[in-house]
Design a protein around this motif. Structure first.
Motif, PDB file in Angstrom:
ATOM      1  N   ASP A 214       7.405   9.368  -0.609  1.00  0.00           N
ATOM      2  CA  ASP A 214       8.170  10.541  -0.174  1.00  0.00           C
ATOM      3  C   ASP A 214       8.879  11.222  -1.343  1.00  0.00           C
ATOM      4  O   ASP A 214       9.022  12.448  -1.366  1.00  0.00           O
ATOM      5  CB  ASP A 214       9.205  10.137   0.881  1.00  0.00           C
ATOM      6  N   ASP A 215       9.297  10.430  -2.325  1.00  0.00           N
ATOM      7  CA  ASP A 215      10.054  11.001  -3.440  1.00  0.00           C
ATOM      8  C   ASP A 215       9.189  11.799  -4.408  1.00  0.00           C
ATOM      9  O   ASP A 215       9.719  12.538  -5.238  1.00  0.00           O
ATOM     10  CB  ASP A 215      10.791   9.890  -4.198  1.00  0.00           C
ATOM     11  N   ILE A 216       7.871  11.668  -4.305  1.00  0.00           N
ATOM     12  CA  ILE A 216       6.994  12.439  -5.198  1.00  0.00           C
ATOM     13  C   ILE A 216       6.052  13.358  -4.420  1.00  0.00           C
ATOM     14  O   ILE A 216       5.102  13.907  -4.976  1.00  0.00           O
ATOM     15  CB  ILE A 216       6.173  11.516  -6.127  1.00  0.00           C
ATOM     16  N   LYS A 217       6.299  13.519  -3.130  1.00  0.00           N
ATOM     17  CA  LYS A 217       5.429  14.372  -2.321  1.00  0.00           C
ATOM     18  C   LYS A 217       5.395  15.797  -2.852  1.00  0.00           C
ATOM     19  O   LYS A 217       4.345  16.453  -2.849  1.00  0.00           O
ATOM     20  CB  LYS A 217       5.879  14.359  -0.859  1.00  0.00           C
TER      21      LYS A 217
ATOM     22  N   ILE B 159       0.864  -1.191   0.000  1.00  0.00           N
ATOM     23  CA  ILE B 159       0.000   0.000   0.000  1.00  0.00           C
ATOM     24  C   ILE B 159       0.897   1.236   0.000  1.00  0.00           C
ATOM     25  O   ILE B 159       1.535   1.555   1.000  1.00  0.00           O
ATOM     26  CB  ILE B 159      -0.943   0.012   1.216  1.00  0.00           C
ATOM     27  N   ILE B 160       0.954   1.927  -1.139  1.00  0.00           N
ATOM     28  CA  ILE B 160       1.885   3.051  -1.254  1.00  0.00           C
ATOM     29  C   ILE B 160       1.299   4.355  -0.713  1.00  0.00           C
ATOM     30  O   ILE B 160       2.038   5.235  -0.268  1.00  0.00           O
ATOM     31  CB  ILE B 160       2.345   3.248  -2.709  1.00  0.00           C
TER      32      ILE B 160
ATOM     33  N   GLY C 172       4.429   4.977   5.718  1.00  0.00           N
ATOM     34  CA  GLY C 172       5.295   3.995   5.069  1.00  0.00           C
ATOM     35  C   GLY C 172       6.382   4.603   4.216  1.00  0.00           C
ATOM     36  O   GLY C 172       7.323   3.911   3.807  1.00  0.00           O
ATOM     37  N   GLY C 173       6.277   5.888   3.943  1.00  0.00           N
ATOM     38  CA  GLY C 173       7.327   6.587   3.194  1.00  0.00           C
ATOM     39  C   GLY C 173       7.465   6.192   1.738  1.00  0.00           C
ATOM     40  O   GLY C 173       8.454   6.529   1.085  1.00  0.00           O
TER      41      GLY C 173
END
Length: 379
Positions: free
Chosen positions: A353-356, A305-306, A349-350
């Motif tokens: 994070d790279d596309i926040k 679950i992303i 879950g992080g």
């Protein structure tokens, strides 16, 4: 499905929308996307950085005493423990207990094939026993609320996902599901390695079509290459689609077999089956309504679950109860949207994070009116 043209304000060359009724929309091939599994899929430029975060709708400030309230909470199909829509409503009353001193919350759950008279009887019984306010969770309660609220004019009612009732003692709690789902579509496109994603809706109704519409538009906005599987579990009128995990599993597995590697569901308790299929098929999944990464009932699948599209029914229910306790319902927003944090996305879950920064950039454009998200699916 009905379709309307996607509306978006001019971006002065910053954003090229790829969404139209077909998958073949244009869009820049200058990929300035944040790193992700499917970066080659992204054809739209990275959006400008977001300004300061939008303000929350959560009431704050003066202490409000809700100890005299006796709340009736009428759940939709699935009830407390569905890891989705109903659990979000439950969280709102749980917070009211913790922060407002509410001591009485009487809960009752609808059956998947119950007669309309059962819903009316449920609400009537709550009102007759002195529960006030009464919160009906789901648009399926609209006919019953209309009848029972008229019978008990001194009892306050709220209904989630319906704004058709004009009685003075009924408050509508409605959301911009399409806005939050737009961000889910962006996330899915960025995280797909195959540039191929999927949507699984529980029941084919105008409400769930809003989730579908935003998801399709978000994905097509960032990618002119994206391929999307798009399925429902049951037709309108058959609400079993919200509590049939095996059917959710089968539908998601079929989409994965076709190549989809990120699946977004708006299917209530059936979402557990979607998650199970994603895990078995080495795919990723996006939850709905609540932050499903943190929910016990789907804990075995949390690693795939992303994110989840947050529909803040908890915020709406708590804010409503607080407003009733305070004696002022005028402070409630007409619609719980991105601007008031009524919808959004989870970061537990992080995994995104790279596309926040990308998601927040699109969120800011929606709030500013630079992007208008359709609530009708564009095929």
């Amino acid at each position: 499905m009905r379709g309307t043209a996607l509306a978006a304000a001019a971006m002065a060359g910053v954003l090229t929308l790829a969404g139209c009724a077909k998958d073949s929309g244009g869009g820049s091939t200058n990929n300035t996307a944040a790193s992700s599994g499917g970066s080659d899929c992204i054809t739209a430029p990275k959006p400008p950085a977001a300004p300061a975060a939008a303000s929350s709708s959560a009431a704050a400030g003066e202490k409000v005493d809700g100890s005299k309230l006796k709340i009736g909470l009428a759940y939709d199909v699935g009830g407390r423990g569905d890891a989705s829509f109903n659990d979000a409503a439950a969280a709102g009353t749980d917070k009211a207990k913790a922060e407002l001193g509410v001591t009485t919350v009487s809960e009752s759950t609808a059956g998947s094939s119950e007669a309309e008279s059962a819903k009316q009887q449920r609400l009537d019984q709550m009102a007759a026993t002195g529960l006030n306010p009464i919160i009906a969770v789901g648009f399926a309660y609209a006919p019953a609320v209309k009848v029972v609220a008229a019978k008990y004019p001194n009892t306050k009612f709220a209904i989630v996902d319906d704004d058709s009732i004009t009685l003075p003692n009924v408050t509508s709690l409605v959301f911009a599901e399409e806005q939050g789902s737009f961000l889910a579509g962006v996330a899915a496109a960025y995280k797909s390695k195959n540039c191929h994603i999927g949507f699984v809706g529980g029941v084919n109704t105008p409400l769930i079509q809003k989730f579908e519409a935003g998801f399709l538009q978000g994905a097509k906005t960032v990618s002119s290459k994206i391929k999307i599987e798009d399925e429902y579990l049951t037709p309108a009128g058959d609400f079993s689609g919200f509590q049939d995990p095996p059917k959710g599993n089968a539908k998601a597995a079929a989409e994965i077999a076709k190549g989809a590697d990120v699946i977004y569901h708006a299917a209530g308790a059936s979402g557990k089956g979607v998650f199970d299929a994603a895990k078995a098929g080495n795919a990723l999944a996006i939850g709905v309504d609540s932050d499903q990464y943190n929910q016990k009932t789907v804990e075995a699948d949390k690693d795939i679950i992303i994110t989840s599209m947050l529909k803040r029914v908890d915020v709406a229910v708590f804010d409503y109860v607080r407003a009733v306790a305070k004696g002022d319902l005028t402070t409630l927003p007409k619609r719980f949207d991105l601007k008031v944090d009524g919808v959004g996305y989870a970061t537990s879950g992080g995994k995104i994070d790279d596309i926040k920064d990308v998601l927040d950039g699109y969120k800011a454009q929606i709030i500013a009116g630079q992007i208008t998200v359709s609530d009708k699916p564009q095929k």
